[in-house]
Design an enzyme around this catalytic site. Structure first.
Site, PDB file in Angstrom:
ATOM      1  CE  LYS A 179      -4.149  -1.658   2.399  1.00 17.97           C
ATOM      2  NZ  LYS A 179      -4.978  -1.540   3.623  1.00 17.97           N
ATOM      3  NE  ARG A 232     -21.059  -6.197   2.746  1.00 13.40           N
ATOM      4  CZ  ARG A 232     -20.370  -6.406   1.638  1.00 13.40           C
ATOM      5  NH1 ARG A 232     -20.521  -5.600   0.607  1.00 13.40           N
ATOM      6  NH2 ARG A 232     -19.514  -7.390   1.552  1.00 13.40           N
ATOM      7  CD  GLU A 260     -19.973  -5.553   6.361  1.00 14.33           C
ATOM      8  OE1 GLU A 260     -19.213  -4.599   6.133  1.00 14.33           O
ATOM      9  OE2 GLU A 260     -20.006  -6.602   5.662  1.00 14.33           O
TER      10      GLU A 260
END
Length: 639
Positions: free
Chosen positions: A284, A398, A370
């Site tokens: 990243k 979700r 979730e």
């Protein structure tokens, strides 16, 4: 300027032009692409670290595959900024996340190079498999590539899709971008060489021939040969889990080394094998020192100074709602050791990183999952703990089945802290908290609160901590509070009881949530036109304060409800209560102000609320419309 001295990026407006370059030119193109992205995001803000990590991968994918005929699907879309630059959108890249500009995510309506819209994670493999099956049914030969990050691979949906793909044996390529979890870090040239070998035609042809030979052997020998081959390859390359799901695993390889990426991607492109997973390891923030040094702070950024990396900070007039929630929860948890907190890969976004610092053993980050977060919280509640499940409104969608079946039906006291309620600005429709009032309010046993300001949020945290009779949810907006005086500690609110904030005699404005300040502004304007106005804060969508509703209906000519939610929510509950009491036919003018029945595009939140008809001016206009009076011209206020 001669063509040779022209920056390569100026010559590459589409992937077709990219494919006209020589391989030796690609590293320079990648460097220019990285610089362009850093400069653009410094102007607009947005997601930086993930995109910087996939620059070489983006170049390689568009170089090897024939996009847009070959489908390239980016999971979530955080990492798709380099992709946008290379696919004809460079001239608009500095409009990212701006009104009328490019979306911060992939979007079908924006470009033919975006075959699937994203913003929520872990959808790419499912969508890609659907495209691959549609291709097969149509008899086409195009390729389908899904790029998914290791964080997104923590969601069950990704494995459901892989399991289905393995069973169907469709030609699907999944690129696992491993930039955080480091499932198996690459170990240099030997690893890359092995990846190239096992993805090549020679090895795959030999493997298929071996299958044909062993297919004629007794079953127990055939199974042992298969296990031996998988073990030998897994010993050198890893990927046993993916093999068990039916994918042919290749990698890990260095995602910043084009000499490694290009031959492997060509091999998997040309393979006739079923689903293939290519494990690519990236960093990243690659190529930008501030982002490399602090990838968590450079995942999503505001405008920043390219030289120093310093991000622009808006002057805070009040604490953010997220911070108020977090500090209030820490305060309550200090008094009650049964309080625990659950987040689905968003400890920073929800403020629960502060909770984790104070109570590290009582914070649980379950990853981008979730559904699991909700049922995990339900399990905690069965054993007497007090779980606060903190999930953005848009992401709680979700886990809705689990809210109903695993929490509400069993009446378990799970506390849902719902951040990002209402419209959220630059992230647009995909991240707006539009529907939770409607989808939670219809569930039996559920208590639904909405904070009108930061002090109310502190009260609601304490109220939720004290509530043990079943599930309870409280929603609050993104951004900073309104600057009210903060109590040292919240009060326990009476369940289902609202409050009068301002008394009047003619008009009643009944708000739920963060539109209270706009209602108060509207009341001031209405007063200048001789309309004495009451403003009330319902606090609870469910149970509704029916006494308050009936009182407002009885004592005013018009009643207007205001909420930051869709049709079917708070306003509908008020209408239902009035109908049940027989109060809808007594000459009372009633209007319900909700979000319009459409998705609102990215903009500054105040502009989005004006477009939605939920600011002070819109409230005033609806009051006059309800009364059947013409809206007075500006400056014609009654003395």
């Amino acid at each position: 300027m001669s063509k040779s001295s022209t920056p390569l990026l100026d010559r590459v407006r589409t992937p077709a032009e990219l494919r006209m370059l020589s391989e030796s030119e690609l590293p320079q193109l990648a460097a220019e692409l990285r610089t362009e992205m850093i400069d653009a995001v410094s102007v607009t803000g947005g997601h930086l670290g993930a995109g910087l990590g996939v620059v070489e991968l983006t170049v390689a994918l568009h170089y090897v595959f024939d996009t847009p005929q070959d489908r390239l699907i980016w999971d979530v879309g955080h990492q798709a900024y380099p992709h946008k630059i290379l696919t004809g959108r460079r001239d608009r890249i500095r409009t990212l996340r701006q009104p009328g500009g490019l979306s911060g995510f992939t979007r079908r309506a924006e470009s033919e190079y975006d075959p699937f819209g994203a913003a929520h994670s872990s959808t790419s493999i499912s969508a890609g498999l659907g495209m691959a099956v549609a291709r097969d049914l149509a008899g086409r030969s195009s390729k389908v590539v899904a790029v998914i990050g290791d964080g997104a691979m923590s969601a069950g949906m990704a494995y459901e899709a892989m399991n289905n793909a393995g069973a169907l044996k469709s030609r699907l390529i999944v690129v696992l971008n491993d930039n955080d979890m480091s499932i198996a870090p690459p170990t240099g040239a030997m690893r890359a060489h092995l990846a190239r070998l096992v993805s090549g035609r020679t090895y795959l042809s030999f493997r298929e021939a071996a299958k044909q030979v062993t297919s004629r052997l007794p079953r127990f020998i055939r199974e042992k040969a298969r296990q031996t081959e998988e073990y030998a390859r897994g010993f050198w390359t890893g990927g046993t889990l993916f093999e068990e799901l039916g994918f042919y695993y290749v990698g890990p390889i260095d995602g910043h080394n084009l000499d490694h990426l290009l031959p492997v991607l060509r091999n998997v492109r040309d393979a006739d094998e079923g689903p293939i997973l290519v494990h690519v390891v990236t960093q990243k923030g690659k190529g930008y020192a501030p982002a490399e040094a602090s990838d968590d702070k450079y995942h999503g950024v505001s405008k920043f100074n390219v030289v120093t990396g310093e991000q622009a900070k808006a002057k805070a007039n009040a604490p953010s709602y997220t911070n108020v929630f977090a500090t209030s929860l820490v305060q309550e948890a200090g008094r009650d050791e049964k309080i625990v907190a659950v987040t689905a890969a968003m400890p920073n976004g929800t403020g629960l990183d502060l909770f984790g610092e104070a109570f590290p053993r009582r914070l649980f980050d379950v990853g981008i999952a979730e559904q699991h977060a909700v049922t995990f919280s339900a399990g905690l509640a069965t054993e007497g703990l007090k779980p606060f499940c903190a999930i953005y409104s848009t992401f709680l969608q979700r886990g809705y089945d689990q809210v109903v079946h695993d929490v509400a039906i069993q009446n378990l006291p799970v506390r849902f802290a719902i951040d990002r309620a209402g419209l959220v600005g630059a992230d647009g429709a995909t991240h707006a908290g539009s529907f939770d009032i409607a989808y939670l309010g219809c569930v039996p046993n559920m208590v639904v609160m909405a904070a009108a300001d930061e002090a109310e949020l502190r009260h609601m945290v304490r109220t939720a901590a004290a509530y043990d009779d079943g599930p309870i949810a409280f929603r609050y907006p993104r951004g900073e509070g309104v600057g009210v005086d903060m109590p040292e500690r919240g009060e326990v609110l009476e369940i289902g009881r609202g409050r009068i904030v301002r008394e009047g005699t003619t008009i009643a404005l009944l708000t739920l949530g963060g539109r209270l300040q706009e209602a108060l502004k509207a009341a001031e304007i209405l007063e200048t036109h001789g309309l004495s106005t009451t403003v009330a804060d319902a606090r609870f969508a469910k149970p509704l304060d029916t006494d308050l509703v009936l009182r407002l209906a009885a004592g005013h000519e018009a009643l207007v409800t205001v909420e930051e939610g869709s049709i079917g929510g708070f306003g509908s509950y008020v209408l239902h209560a009035l109908a049940a009491a027989g109060r809808l036919d007594e000459g009372l003018a009633i209007r319900t102000l909700v979000l319009p029945d459409r998705f609102i595009e990215q903009n500054k939140p105040e502009a989005m609320y004006a477009e939605a008809g939920l600011d002070a001016a819109a409230i005033v206009a609806r009051v006059f419309e309800a009364l059947g009076r013409a809206m007075p011209r500006q400056g014609s206020a009654k003395a």
